[in-house]
Design a protein around this motif. Structure first.
Motif, PDB file in Angstrom:
ATOM      1  N   GLU A  42       0.817  -1.207   0.000  1.00  0.00           N
ATOM      2  CA  GLU A  42       0.000   0.000   0.000  1.00  0.00           C
ATOM      3  C   GLU A  42       0.852   1.259   0.000  1.00  0.00           C
ATOM      4  OE1 GLU A  42      -2.957  -0.067   3.062  1.00  0.00           O
ATOM      5  OE2 GLU A  42      -3.241  -2.215   2.884  1.00  0.00           O
ATOM      6  N   ILE A  43       2.052   1.198   0.552  1.00  0.00           N
ATOM      7  CA  ILE A  43       2.929   2.354   0.614  1.00  0.00           C
ATOM      8  C   ILE A  43       4.139   2.088  -0.271  1.00  0.00           C
ATOM      9  CG2 ILE A  43       4.287   3.852   2.094  1.00  0.00           C
ATOM     10  CD1 ILE A  43       1.391   4.012   2.767  1.00  0.00           C
ATOM     11  N   SER A  44       4.251   2.814  -1.356  1.00  0.00           N
ATOM     12  CA  SER A  44       5.352   2.556  -2.281  1.00  0.00           C
ATOM     13  C   SER A  44       6.036   3.832  -2.740  1.00  0.00           C
ATOM     14  CB  SER A  44       4.830   1.799  -3.515  1.00  0.00           C
ATOM     15  OG  SER A  44       3.813   2.551  -4.145  1.00  0.00           O
ATOM     16  N   GLY A  45       5.747   4.950  -2.080  1.00  0.00           N
ATOM     17  CA  GLY A  45       6.294   6.225  -2.498  1.00  0.00           C
ATOM     18  C   GLY A  45       7.733   6.420  -2.067  1.00  0.00           C
ATOM     19  N   PHE A  46       8.308   7.502  -2.577  1.00  0.00           N
ATOM     20  CA  PHE A  46       9.715   7.825  -2.304  1.00  0.00           C
ATOM     21  C   PHE A  46       9.976   8.039  -0.820  1.00  0.00           C
ATOM     22  CE2 PHE A  46      12.707  11.366  -1.628  1.00  0.00           C
ATOM     23  CZ  PHE A  46      13.871  10.756  -2.030  1.00  0.00           C
ATOM     24  N   LEU A  47       9.044   8.717  -0.134  1.00  0.00           N
ATOM     25  CA  LEU A  47       9.267   9.077   1.259  1.00  0.00           C
ATOM     26  C   LEU A  47       9.119   7.901   2.218  1.00  0.00           C
ATOM     27  CD1 LEU A  47       7.586  12.584   1.377  1.00  0.00           C
ATOM     28  CD2 LEU A  47       9.999  12.017   1.148  1.00  0.00           C
ATOM     29  N   SER A  48       8.723   6.752   1.734  1.00  0.00           N
ATOM     30  CA  SER A  48       8.711   5.556   2.576  1.00  0.00           C
ATOM     31  C   SER A  48       9.921   4.675   2.296  1.00  0.00           C
ATOM     32  CB  SER A  48       7.415   4.758   2.356  1.00  0.00           C
ATOM     33  OG  SER A  48       7.334   4.316   1.016  1.00  0.00           O
ATOM     34  N   THR A  49      10.795   5.109   1.390  1.00  0.00           N
ATOM     35  CA  THR A  49      12.031   4.386   1.103  1.00  0.00           C
ATOM     36  C   THR A  49      13.154   4.894   2.000  1.00  0.00           C
ATOM     37  OG1 THR A  49      12.706   5.959  -0.602  1.00  0.00           O
ATOM     38  CG2 THR A  49      11.320   4.118  -1.302  1.00  0.00           C
ATOM     39  N   VAL A  50      14.305   4.233   1.917  1.00  0.00           N
ATOM     40  CA  VAL A  50      15.455   4.647   2.726  1.00  0.00           C
ATOM     41  C   VAL A  50      15.867   6.080   2.384  1.00  0.00           C
ATOM     42  CG1 VAL A  50      17.885   4.186   3.229  1.00  0.00           C
ATOM     43  CG2 VAL A  50      16.275   2.280   3.000  1.00  0.00           C
ATOM     44  N   SER A  51      15.932   6.401   1.095  1.00  0.00           N
ATOM     45  CA  SER A  51      16.318   7.749   0.670  1.00  0.00           C
ATOM     46  C   SER A  51      15.329   8.794   1.171  1.00  0.00           C
ATOM     47  CB  SER A  51      16.404   7.809  -0.862  1.00  0.00           C
ATOM     48  OG  SER A  51      17.396   6.933  -1.348  1.00  0.00           O
ATOM     49  N   GLY A  52      14.045   8.489   1.090  1.00  0.00           N
ATOM     50  CA  GLY A  52      13.038   9.439   1.559  1.00  0.00           C
ATOM     51  C   GLY A  52      13.102   9.650   3.058  1.00  0.00           C
ATOM     52  N   LEU A  53      13.279   8.566   3.815  1.00  0.00           N
ATOM     53  CA  LEU A  53      13.384   8.688   5.268  1.00  0.00           C
ATOM     54  C   LEU A  53      14.634   9.460   5.680  1.00  0.00           C
ATOM     55  CD1 LEU A  53      12.261   5.088   6.322  1.00  0.00           C
ATOM     56  CD2 LEU A  53      10.922   7.187   6.417  1.00  0.00           C
ATOM     57  N   LEU A  54      15.712   9.291   4.922  1.00  0.00           N
ATOM     58  CA  LEU A  54      16.928  10.056   5.204  1.00  0.00           C
ATOM     59  C   LEU A  54      16.706  11.543   4.954  1.00  0.00           C
ATOM     60  CD1 LEU A  54      19.675   7.702   3.688  1.00  0.00           C
ATOM     61  CD2 LEU A  54      19.300   8.212   6.104  1.00  0.00           C
ATOM     62  N   LYS A  55      15.927  11.880   3.923  1.00  0.00           N
ATOM     63  CA  LYS A  55      15.619  13.280   3.654  1.00  0.00           C
ATOM     64  C   LYS A  55      14.847  13.895   4.825  1.00  0.00           C
ATOM     65  CE  LYS A  55      17.474  14.359  -0.197  1.00  0.00           C
ATOM     66  NZ  LYS A  55      18.599  13.523   0.242  1.00  0.00           N
ATOM     67  N   LEU A  80      14.077  20.054   1.746  1.00  0.00           N
ATOM     68  CA  LEU A  80      12.633  20.281   1.865  1.00  0.00           C
ATOM     69  C   LEU A  80      11.984  20.387   0.491  1.00  0.00           C
ATOM     70  CD1 LEU A  80      10.341  20.789   3.894  1.00  0.00           C
ATOM     71  CD2 LEU A  80      10.864  23.221   3.747  1.00  0.00           C
ATOM     72  N   LEU A  81      12.677  21.008  -0.459  1.00  0.00           N
ATOM     73  CA  LEU A  81      12.157  21.133  -1.823  1.00  0.00           C
ATOM     74  C   LEU A  81      11.999  19.765  -2.471  1.00  0.00           C
ATOM     75  CD1 LEU A  81      11.344  23.166  -4.028  1.00  0.00           C
ATOM     76  CD2 LEU A  81      13.713  23.146  -4.802  1.00  0.00           C
ATOM     77  N   THR A 115      21.012  12.714  -6.503  1.00  0.00           N
ATOM     78  CA  THR A 115      22.310  12.119  -6.161  1.00  0.00           C
ATOM     79  C   THR A 115      23.415  13.175  -6.158  1.00  0.00           C
ATOM     80  OG1 THR A 115      21.632  10.006  -7.130  1.00  0.00           O
ATOM     81  CG2 THR A 115      23.990  10.358  -6.793  1.00  0.00           C
ATOM     82  N   ILE A 116      23.410  14.036  -7.174  1.00  0.00           N
ATOM     83  CA  ILE A 116      24.403  15.114  -7.230  1.00  0.00           C
ATOM     84  C   ILE A 116      24.238  16.048  -6.036  1.00  0.00           C
ATOM     85  CG2 ILE A 116      25.152  17.137  -8.553  1.00  0.00           C
ATOM     86  CD1 ILE A 116      24.342  15.594 -11.085  1.00  0.00           C
ATOM     87  N   TYR A 117      22.992  16.369  -5.706  1.00  0.00           N
ATOM     88  CA  TYR A 117      22.740  17.219  -4.541  1.00  0.00           C
ATOM     89  C   TYR A 117      23.260  16.563  -3.260  1.00  0.00           C
ATOM     90  CZ  TYR A 117      20.224  18.555  -0.364  1.00  0.00           C
ATOM     91  OH  TYR A 117      19.927  18.879   0.924  1.00  0.00           O
ATOM     92  N   ASN A 118      23.028  15.271  -3.097  1.00  0.00           N
ATOM     93  CA  ASN A 118      23.487  14.571  -1.900  1.00  0.00           C
ATOM     94  C   ASN A 118      25.008  14.644  -1.754  1.00  0.00           C
ATOM     95  OD1 ASN A 118      20.896  13.809  -1.139  1.00  0.00           O
ATOM     96  ND2 ASN A 118      20.990  11.873  -2.230  1.00  0.00           N
TER      97      ASN A 118
END
Length: 285
Positions: free
Chosen positions: A140-153, A192-193, A215-218
């Motif tokens: 049910e949850i497959s978005g970016f913010l539920s992934t490792v990268s999203g949680l790190l953001k 945040l953006l 990735t470049i931003y990170n």
């Protein structure tokens, strides 16, 4: 049809996540009511605690109302991403508040402060349960913010908020410290953006791969934070030494900023390494 809609609407309130959110709303409301009844404190940490409880309370109520009225289906954002991101952010906010408030403001005879601290810890547990309920259903949850990268953001923006809470703009007139503040501000704005663009489903509008841009931003953010983690303590502790008297709150804030800068540099390094692996190695396979 209205009679058929009522069970559907009420069902959002009796699901496990709905029950948890109802308790979250009530208890966060109790938290800031108890603290507000004690009067205002001229402190950035007091303001941070009050902001956390008020923000979590009203955002939870907002989510409950939209899901009860089914208006969340008409909102032009990724609703699952939004609610998951908020639950994670609220957990981090309440973790900091549940540590800061009793440490600074509670005492053995402060009944209301003790009650507010206990309720805040219960709220922290409830939001952690909501995160667990959301992430345990990967279908049910497959978005970016539920992934490792999203949680790190989310973690990066949260740590930046703690840094901003501890900054005193009247003291930092050296170029080295101003550079560090610029690093904190720029990285916070771009992180945040990225979160807002993802929630708003605007990523596809970019004419180039968004994941490579992130990735470049990170990488750039990790390098910038590496400079800040060296420059901040070098300039701050040399300019503002620890006071001899008991009033060492300003020096303590310098320590908090130093520690949180070190935390965020580790998060950004891990985020950069993970995104490089994800974009340039795993996808090529």
């Amino acid at each position: 049809s209205d009679h058929k809609m009522e069970p559907i609407r009420s069902r959002s309130l009796i699901l496990p996540v709905g029950i948890v959110r109802n308790f979250e709303f009530v208890l966060t409301c109790i938290c800031f009511s108890l603290v507000a009844s004690e009067g205002h404190r001229n402190s950035s940490y007091w303001a941070w605690c009050m902001f956390t409880w008020c923000f979590c309370c009203f955002m939870t109520l907002f989510i409950l109302i939209l899901e009860f009225t089914r208006l969340n289906n008409k909102v032009p954002i990724s609703w699952d991403d939004f609610t998951t991101a908020f639950a994670v952010l609220a957990t981090l906010l309440l973790l900091s508040t549940s540590i800061i408030y009793p440490t600074i403001y509670a005492c053995p005879t402060c009944i209301r402060q003790i009650c507010a601290s206990v309720v805040s810890w219960i709220c922290l547990g409830l939001y952690a349960i909501e995160v667990w309920l959301a992430l345990r259903r990967p279908g049910e949850i497959s978005g970016f913010l539920s992934t490792v990268s999203g949680l790190l953001k989310i973690l990066e923006t949260f740590v930046a908020c703690i840094i901003f809470t501890s900054l005193d703009p009247t003291k930092y007139n050296l170029r080295g410290l101003q550079w560090c503040v610029a690093v904190y501000s720029l990285c916070f704005i771009f992180a945040l953006l990225i979160i807002l663009l993802t929630i708003g489903r605007l990523v596809s509008a970019f004419p180039f791969p968004f994941d490579k841009l992130v990735t470049i931003y990170n990488i750039v953010a990790a390098v910038m934070y590496m400079t800040a983690v060296v420059i901040w303590p070098l300039y701050a502790f040399e300019t503002y030494s620890r006071p001899i008297n008991c009033d060492s709150s300003c020096w303590d804030k310098l320590v908090v900023v130093t520690f949180m800068t070190a935390v965020n540099v580790l998060v950004y390094i891990f985020d950069a390494a993970y995104s490089i692996k994800l974009v340039f190695f795993i996808r090529q396979e």
